[in-house]
Design an enzyme around this catalytic site. Structure first.
Site, PDB file in Angstrom:
ATOM      1  N   TYR A 199       7.704 -44.849 -28.809  1.00  0.00           N
ATOM      2  CA  TYR A 199       9.079 -44.340 -28.687  1.00  0.00           C
ATOM      3  C   TYR A 199       9.143 -42.804 -28.727  1.00  0.00           C
ATOM      4  CZ  TYR A 199       8.790 -44.726 -33.882  1.00  0.00           C
ATOM      5  OH  TYR A 199       8.407 -44.648 -35.193  1.00  0.00           O
ATOM      6  N   LYS A 224       7.441 -37.423 -33.801  1.00  0.00           N
ATOM      7  CA  LYS A 224       6.408 -37.855 -32.847  1.00  0.00           C
ATOM      8  C   LYS A 224       6.664 -37.244 -31.455  1.00  0.00           C
ATOM      9  CE  LYS A 224       4.024 -40.900 -35.428  1.00  0.00           C
ATOM     10  NZ  LYS A 224       2.600 -40.792 -35.746  1.00  0.00           N
TER      11      LYS A 224
END
Ligand code: HXC
Length: 283
Positions: free
Chosen positions: A148, A164
């Site tokens: 994601y 991330k």
């Protein structure tokens, strides 16, 4: 899949290498001949992990370091390079995550995760990059992100999704900038690979797990060995021309967004075929 000496001349630091996927990668790298450094916050965990890793008969050391602390990370790199004599690879694996509705997140909660994931990866990468550049050495950096991180983000894990995504941007930015120094920077985006750390935080009930498996086309979770093999390949001299790449390994889970994919869950394949046949327009 690999020759036993594939990583023979490598010394690799794996952050958060005392457990979970980090430890699985450490085992694979050591099995292929690499010297291994692992770091984390919990002495007991690291000590036990290092003891297990020594069965591969390579040099293994562990370091207490919170990746959020730039100075402490710098001290660790200094000691580590002194003790091993060199460092050729870094895996930014340490992560933090928990489930929360975003409106209820505290600023401290957001910061804790982004600090570990994004700043932690930057801190280690910055120290390692400078060591390589100043000593005219080539090296490899591998960032563990998530599926994601790109395109979708994810509900209920906002700090992780933001952190991330930043790490993925760092991967590509540095791959270009540091190619000149012979430093490769890649990422792996793992789908669901069960670990105690992630599962206790992200799958509080069996019901969650069942729903999750249903959306994986491969119909199962990933095996640690599968991810470790991919990591070993990217960290090895078998991939000298790959940089700036993010390899997804998720049994096809990320593809569940395909517009008509939902049809698959409506009925059996046999019934689907029959339904499609009926729908076929006759000329
Ligand atoms: C809401 C929470 C929370 C929770 C902590 N906080 N847990 N908020 N829900 N479940 C908030 C606290 O209230 C505090 O905010 C802030 O976060 C810091 O909490 P501490 O416990 O003091 O921090 P710390 O000890 O540093 O722990 C960091 C952590 C923790 C991220 C919160 O979970 C951790 O150490 N995790 C490391 C391991 C881990 O998470 N592994 C899973 C990674 S899995 P205030 O405002 O009160 O200061 C992964 C893969 C994803 O990333 C893909 C899977 C498919």
């Amino acid at each position: 899949m690999f020759k036993e000496n594939t990583l023979e001349n490598e010394t690799i630091l794996i952050t958060g290498g005392g457990s979970g996927l980090g430890l699985s990668m450490a085992h694979k790298f050591a099995e292929l001949g690499a010297d291994i450094a692992i770091c984390g916050r919990t002495e007991k965990k690291l000590e036990k992990a290092a003891e297990d890793l020594r069965k591969h008969e390579t040099n293994v050391r562990w370091y207490i370091a919170d990746v959020r602390d730039y100075e402490a990370v710098g001290e660790m790199f200094g000691r580590l390079i002194d003790e091993f004599g060199s460092l050729t690879g870094l895996v930014n694996n340490a992560a933090g995550n928990f489930l929360s509705t975003s409106e209820d997140l505290s600023p401290g909660g957001f910061k804790a995760v982004v600090d570990i994931v994004l700043y932690g990866s930057f801190n280690c990468t910055h120290h390692f990059g400078n060591y390589l550049i100043n000593n005219n050495k080539k090296g490899n950096i591998l960032n563990i992100v998530t599926t994601y991180a790109e395109d979708t983000g994810s509900a209920f894990v906002l700090p992780s999704a933001c952190g991330k995504a930043g790490v993925l941007a760092m991967t590509r930015s540095l791959a270009f900038e540091w190619a000149e120094y012979n430093i490769r920077v890649n990422a792996i985006a793992p789908g669901p690979f069960p670990t105690e750390g992630a599962w206790t935080r992200l799958f509080p009930a069996k019901k969650f797990e069942k729903k999750f498996i249903e959306k994986i086309p491969a119909g199962r979770y990933g095996e640690h060995e599968e991810l470790a093999n991919l990591a070993a390949f990217l960290m090895s001299d078998m991939a000298p021309y790959i940089t700036g790449e993010c390899v997804t390994i998720d049994g096809g889970e990320k593809l569940s967004a395909g517009q008509f994919n939902f049809i698959d869950g409506l009925m059996s394949r046999k019934k689907l075929k029959a339904a499609f046949k009926l729908m076929k327009l006759k000329k």
